[in-house]
Design a protein around this motif. Structure first.
Motif, short mmCIF file in Angstrom:
data_model
loop_
_atom_site.label_atom_id
_atom_site.label_comp_id
_atom_site.label_asym_id
_atom_site.label_seq_id
_atom_site.Cartn_x
_atom_site.Cartn_y
_atom_site.Cartn_z
N LYS A 211 0.83 -1.22 0.00
CA LYS A 211 0.00 0.00 0.00
C LYS A 211 0.86 1.27 0.00
N ASP A 212 2.17 1.09 -0.15
CA ASP A 212 3.13 2.20 -0.03
C ASP A 212 3.20 2.97 -1.36
N THR B 171 9.02 2.98 1.43
CA THR B 171 9.48 1.92 2.36
C THR B 171 10.78 1.31 1.83
N ILE B 172 11.52 0.74 2.76
CA ILE B 172 12.79 0.10 2.37
C ILE B 172 12.50 -1.08 1.44
N ASN C 226 10.18 -1.32 -0.90
CA ASN C 226 10.00 -0.86 -2.29
C ASN C 226 11.30 -0.27 -2.86
N ALA C 227 12.07 0.47 -2.01
CA ALA C 227 13.36 1.00 -2.50
C ALA C 227 14.27 -0.16 -2.89
N GLY C 228 14.26 -1.23 -2.09
CA GLY C 228 15.10 -2.40 -2.38
C GLY C 228 14.66 -3.10 -3.65
N ARG C 229 13.34 -3.24 -3.80
CA ARG C 229 12.85 -3.89 -5.03
C ARG C 229 13.25 -3.12 -6.27
N GLY D 107 21.52 15.59 -7.11
CA GLY D 107 20.79 15.34 -5.86
C GLY D 107 20.70 13.85 -5.60
N ARG D 108 20.83 13.48 -4.33
CA ARG D 108 20.82 12.05 -3.98
C ARG D 108 19.87 11.77 -2.81
N SER D 109 18.75 12.51 -2.76
CA SER D 109 17.79 12.25 -1.68
C SER D 109 17.09 10.92 -1.94
N ASN D 110 16.54 10.36 -0.85
CA ASN D 110 15.85 9.06 -0.99
C ASN D 110 14.53 9.20 -1.74
#
Ligand code: NDP
Length: 295
Positions: A118-119, A124-125, A127-130, A166-169
């Motif tokens: 639902k993110d 979330t980590i 989804n960032a990881g995927r 830029g390198r923001s998450n």
């Protein structure tokens, strides 16, 4: 020759229309509307404006909008308990916690509580990881919107040199991952990068997300480059007046670039449109239904 202006507003309107067209198919198959829950804590005026705009756009596209407004006295535990209730609520397909949160509440702990399915902000980590390992993921709205504009303009991005400033998450890093997934050769620049103009000059694609008004100038650009300006900065123009500018000096860049997004009217309108798209995609995935083409 002046660059083409990339009309993010028009593209975003088209995307919103595609979302609205796909909603009845979901309703027919699932027996309910897709739902987006937005959580707003405190009285931050900018956040209130964003949340209102998101709610309006959600309803206009035919989705269900659930708004949860909490006072800034809410505790982290109470906020996380609300997120868990939304995780368990079958009517909710997307959860967005409006940032920044008031001091004393740890953004990371709250985001970590969101069910990755639902993110819809892709924060979330999981989804960032995927995204990083090349699996299906919910991707942050702003960089995904930038990618849509780039593909609409350039088609296949394979082999192009891209520089992300830029390198923001939430913008820079996912943008770089998306461009890598499209087979670009990607450079990520940041505040410690040496000779930024030289790095930018090599790029066929420049995505600027630094939050520094008009930092990237026309003479930094490779002639014909495609420039996506994510920055939203309010500057004083005298007599008590202000105006919005990007991270790129538009007036000089427009003479060198091949195409450029304006501020406002470029990337900005894409963010909410992609949020609706992500919510619909999450709804189809949660219901075990194939996502419609062209979303
Ligand atoms: P952050 O402040 O989180 O990140 C800024 C990044 O820029 C950092 O990685 C920083 O480097 C880098 N940076 C700062 N100064 C310089 C410099 N002088 N030279 C090179 N790099 C620099 O910002 P966000 O990513 O959240 O946002 C960036 C911009 O995009 C802002 O203007 C914001 O308002 C806008 N924005 C627009 C959205 C939209 O919907 N259009 C959505 C989200 C953001 P370091 O890591 O080394 O500190």
């Amino acid at each position: 020759m002046a660059a083409d202006i990339i009309d993010g507003k028009a593209y975003a309107e088209g995307l919103r229309a595609r979302v609205a067209q796909a909603v009845p198919g979901f309703v027919a198959a699932a027996g309910r509307k897709p739902g987006l829950a937005v959580v707003l804590v405190g009285e931050d005026p900018a956040s209130q404006v964003y949340v209102r705009a998101k709610g309006k756009a959600t309803i206009a596209a035919g989705l269900e909008s659930f708004e949860h407004k909490l006072p800034d006295t809410v505790t982290q535990g109470e906020l996380i308990a609300l997120v868990r209730r939304l995780n368990a609520d079958e009517a909710v397909d997307g959860i967005l916690v409006q940032l920044p949160l008031p001091r004393g509440i740890d953004d990371k702990a709250v985001i970590a509580a969101i069910d990755p399915a639902k993110d819809v902000d892709g924060f979330t980590i999981a989804n960032a990881g995927r995204l990083a390992v090349g699996e299906e993921a919910l991707v942050p709205c702003t960089p995904l919107g930038c990618l849509m504009l780039l593909k609409d303009r350039l088609g296949d991005l394979s082999g192009l040199d891209a520089v992300v400033l830029g390198r923001s998450n939430i913008v820079g890093k996912p943008m770089a991952q998306l461009l890598l997934r499209e087979n670009c050769t990607v450079t990520i620049a940041h505040s410690r990068t040496r000779d930024l103009p030289d790095v930018v000059r090599r790029a066929d694609i420049v995505v600027a997300a630094v939050g520094r008004p008009q930092m990237v100038r026309g003479d930094w650009l490779k002639p014909g480059a495609t420039v996506i300006d994510v920055g939203i900065n309010r500057i004083e123009i005298g007599e008590g007046k202000t105006r919005l500018v990007g991270d790129v000096e538009f007036e000089s860049a427009v003479d060198v670039a091949g195409a450029i997004t304006p501020v406002p009217g470029g990337v900005g309108p894409m963010t909410i449109a992609v949020l609706l798209r992500n919510t619909l995609a999450a709804a189809f995935a949660r219901a075990g239904l194939p996502a419609p083409e062209g979303l």
